[in-house]
Scaffold this motif. Structure first.
Motif, short mmCIF file in Angstrom:
data_model
loop_
_atom_site.label_atom_id
_atom_site.label_comp_id
_atom_site.label_asym_id
_atom_site.label_seq_id
_atom_site.Cartn_x
_atom_site.Cartn_y
_atom_site.Cartn_z
N TYR A 84 36.51 -37.12 -19.36
CA TYR A 84 35.44 -36.92 -20.07
C TYR A 84 34.43 -36.29 -19.24
N GLY A 85 34.63 -35.77 -18.12
CA GLY A 85 33.79 -35.16 -17.20
C GLY A 85 33.51 -35.71 -15.95
N ILE A 86 32.79 -35.20 -15.20
CA ILE A 86 32.49 -35.77 -13.65
C ILE A 86 31.68 -37.14 -13.97
N VAL A 87 32.49 -37.96 -13.06
CA VAL A 87 31.79 -39.31 -12.98
C VAL A 87 31.26 -39.74 -11.58
N GLY A 88 31.50 -38.92 -10.67
CA GLY A 88 30.82 -38.95 -9.26
C GLY A 88 31.24 -37.75 -8.21
N VAL A 89 31.32 -38.10 -7.23
CA VAL A 89 31.77 -37.06 -5.93
C VAL A 89 32.27 -37.85 -4.88
N ILE A 90 33.33 -37.46 -4.09
CA ILE A 90 33.72 -37.93 -2.68
C ILE A 90 33.16 -36.79 -1.58
N TYR A 91 32.67 -37.44 -0.66
CA TYR A 91 32.05 -36.58 0.35
C TYR A 91 32.40 -37.30 1.80
N ILE A 92 33.10 -36.23 2.81
CA ILE A 92 33.39 -37.00 4.10
C ILE A 92 32.88 -35.52 4.95
N ASP A 93 32.69 -35.98 6.30
CA ASP A 93 32.23 -34.98 6.99
C ASP A 93 32.76 -35.37 8.65
N THR A 94 32.73 -34.36 9.34
CA THR A 94 32.92 -34.86 10.88
C THR A 94 31.55 -34.78 11.70
N TYR A 95 31.35 -35.78 12.46
CA TYR A 95 29.92 -36.07 13.30
C TYR A 95 30.02 -35.56 14.67
N THR A 96 29.08 -34.65 15.21
CA THR A 96 29.06 -34.31 16.41
C THR A 96 27.73 -34.36 16.88
N SER A 97 27.29 -35.11 18.07
CA SER A 97 25.92 -35.41 18.26
C SER A 97 25.24 -34.19 18.84
N PRO A 98 23.94 -33.91 18.64
CA PRO A 98 23.49 -32.48 19.21
C PRO A 98 24.03 -32.24 20.56
N THR A 99 23.72 -33.35 21.52
CA THR A 99 24.31 -33.07 22.68
C THR A 99 25.33 -32.70 23.15
N ASN A 100 26.39 -33.15 22.26
CA ASN A 100 28.03 -32.85 22.65
C ASN A 100 28.04 -31.52 22.03
N LEU A 101 27.49 -31.24 20.88
CA LEU A 101 27.48 -29.91 20.16
C LEU A 101 27.16 -28.91 21.27
N LEU A 102 26.28 -28.90 22.18
CA LEU A 102 25.71 -28.00 22.97
C LEU A 102 26.73 -27.90 24.21
N LYS A 103 27.44 -29.07 24.53
CA LYS A 103 28.14 -29.04 25.90
C LYS A 103 29.68 -28.47 25.44
N SER A 104 30.09 -28.36 24.32
CA SER A 104 31.37 -27.81 23.85
C SER A 104 31.53 -27.10 22.81
#
Length: 569
Positions: free
Chosen positions: A267-287
């Motif tokens: 009958y339509g959209i009842v919601g959403v499912i959201y997933i993501d990956t997390y990398t801290s800003p410090t680690n993002l700069l290192k690699s």
């Protein structure tokens, strides 16, 4: 019979039967179908029947009418069509009178024991078949391994959504399964609020507890895109993705990799499912971390979102059905109570009138007669209230050592004056040497009182000019270890088709004199003891009610487990 059943909206659970040629629908009370939805126009639409065909006609409403998610001004309705007006979603159903439906086929099927040359090549049990989805096998091809992996995921998802009707538990299980299959760090399920139309978080999971002291930030841009376009999205670098504006929230949040899919149901959209990956800003700069999500993951998440949405819709539909049953039960209860309370009030009003007249004329006899009428109706009110309390809530019998013969004898003595008043002979035949047993004497007193009262009233109706007869007897069956009490009358008897109804609430053959609760309450009390009530009756031959409960000879101070009520007798 055609009907509109509300499964979403302020009137959820209501069913509108369409028995007339035309019905007007809207917010105004002048409509035959009035909806308490502020987004529905005062005169929104009408349903018209013509030659066993129903059609929906919009009356120029401000928000329009939608049949199966398509806006329409005029639309024929078929059974199963979904009609949306404002925040109200209804299902149209009808039973066709035509016997030549395209879905029906006159097919003759024969089963023969003759040998037809066929043979069973191989058989496989359910458990072994399930292992196809669950057990890995390194010998299969990569294509089959990938296909079987996806089948395994969907198989377990289907099992998950089919084993619970609790939405919070369902969504928690869905996230658990997703985290088994996808290398996501964080995930959230958001459902569409029926009243506000906004997405509300309902379940959250964090693999590494990275958001223990920080709130998970989900891009409004992604949510808007998914719900508006009804598409799942995968983003691995928002700054290079042409779908997102540079000033959009997804870029500002620094989202690196995420999947968001709609929970698209029937009958339509009842919601959403959201997933993501997390990398801290410090680690993002290192690699330069590698992406964990692929297009295959997105396709899988879309399929999971669909399964979850179907389960949420089924749960909502089930809740609406319960609501409808609850409303019907409340209506039946109110109607039954109103009928009996009205009769009692009429009796009190009549008695009060006699008392008033007696006092005016200083006539003690009339005053006494009026008071007796008032007193009798006060007893009826007390009985009605006590029956309602007993019938409406679960209770455990107040078990204690008591004399079975004494309880039955007390009831008989109490009912003698009533029997004499109605010219009914009341006899008692007690069983000898019945020791004290463990049961609820107060509860069984009410049971036997109700049944003897019914028997006396039945005899009074059957034998207006001659004496009716009621015989009450007791018995202790030592072989079966049960206590019995029988109430036999020579009244009009009970037809076989009516015997199943007499234990239904508010079903009474006494007219204004009965509440329709005496026998249902009696049955409930006896079943709480682990016993049952048996009826033996034929029209014109009287009736016998037999009460049977377990004979328990134990110290009442000890903890006792109540025997379960037999399912069949």
């Amino acid at each position: 019979m055609a009907s509109l059943f509300v499964i979403q909206g302020p009137d959820q659970g209501r069913r509108f039967e369409l028995s007339e040629p035309e019905y007007s629908i809207g917010r105004d009370a002048s409509n035959q179908i009035t909806l308490h939805d502020t987004e529905v126009s005062r005169q929104h639409a009408k349903v018209r029947q013509y030659n066993q065909t129903f059609e929906w006609i919009d009356l120029g409403s401000s928000n329009g009418s939608f049949v199966n998610s398509l806006r329409t001004d005029h639309q024929p309705l078929r059974s199963g069509d979904r009609v949306q007006i404002g925040r109200t979603l209804m299902i149209f159903t009808t039973t066709s009178a035509s016997g030549d439906s395209a879905s029906r086929r006159d097919v003759a099927v024969g089963i023969s024991d003759a040998v037809d040359g066929s043979r069973i090549v191989h058989s496989i049990p359910h458990e072994e078949g399930s292992q196809f989805f669950l057990a890995p096998d390194s010998s299969v091809s990569p294509w089959l391994a990938n296909a079987r992996s996806n089948l395994q995921i969907m198989y377990r998802t289907t099992l998950t959504v089919s084993h619970t009707l609790d939405i919070d538990e369902l969504l928690g299980r869905i996230l658990e399964l997703i985290f088994e299959w996808v290398e996501a760090d964080r995930g959230c399920v958001m459902l569409l609020n029926k009243d506000s139309g906004e997405l509300t978080p309902n379940a959250f999971r964090d693999r590494h507890q990275t958001t223990r002291h920080a709130q998970l930030q989900i891009s409004q841009t992604i949510l808007d895109y998914v719900t508006k376009n009804q598409q799942g999205v995968l983003t691995s670098d928002a700054r290079d993705d042409g779908r997102w504006d540079a000033a959009a929230s997804i870029v500002k949040l620094g989202v690196r990799e995420a999947i968001c899919v709609p929970m698209q149901g029937r009958y339509g959209i009842v919601g959403v499912i959201y997933i993501d990956t997390y990398t801290s800003p410090t680690n993002l700069l290192k690699s330069n971390p590698q992406n964990k999500f692929s297009e295959d993951h997105l396709k899988l998440m879309v399929a999971i979102g669909h399964q979850a949405a179907l389960a949420v819709e089924d749960t909502s539909y089930y809740s609406a059905m319960l609501q409808a049953e609850r409303l019907a039960a409340i209506g039946q209860t109110i109607a039954g109570l109103s009928h009996h309370v009205k009769n009692i009030l009429q009796g009190i009003r009549g008695g009060s009138y006699l008392i008033e007249e007696g006092l005016k004329n200083d006539d003690r006899e009339i005053t006494t007669k009026g008071w007796r009428i008032v007193e009798r109706n006060q007893d009826r009110i007390s009985t009605l209230v006590m029956d309602m309390l007993t019938f409406s809530k679960e209770r455990q019998p107040d078990m204690m050592l008591a004399d079975w013969n004494q309880v039955v004898s007390d009831v008989v003595e109490l009912m003698r004056s009533r029997a004499e008043e109605l010219h009914v002979t009341l006899k008692l035949e007690t069983g000898n040497e019945i020791p004290e047993m463990v049961f609820d004497p107060e509860g069984m007193h009410r049971v036997i009182t109700n049944i003897i009262t019914n028997a006396i009233d039945a005899c009074a109706e059957q034998h207006e000019d001659e004496s009716g007869e009621v015989i009450v007897s007791t018995e202790w069956d030592q072989a079966l270890q049960v206590l019995r009490a029988k109430v036999q009358d020579n009244g009009p008897g009970i037809a076989e088709v009516d015997q199943a109804k007499i234990f239904t609430a508010f079903e009474s053959s006494k007219g204004n004199r009965g509440t329709g609760l005496g026998l249902p309450v009696s049955k409930k009390i006896v079943e709480e003891h682990g016993g049952f009530i048996r009826i033996n009756s034929k029209l014109g031959e009287g009736a016998t009610f037999e009460i049977e409960i377990p004979a328990i000879q134990e110290d009442p101070s000890q903890t006792m487990e109540m025997p379960s009520s037999p399912s069949t007798h």
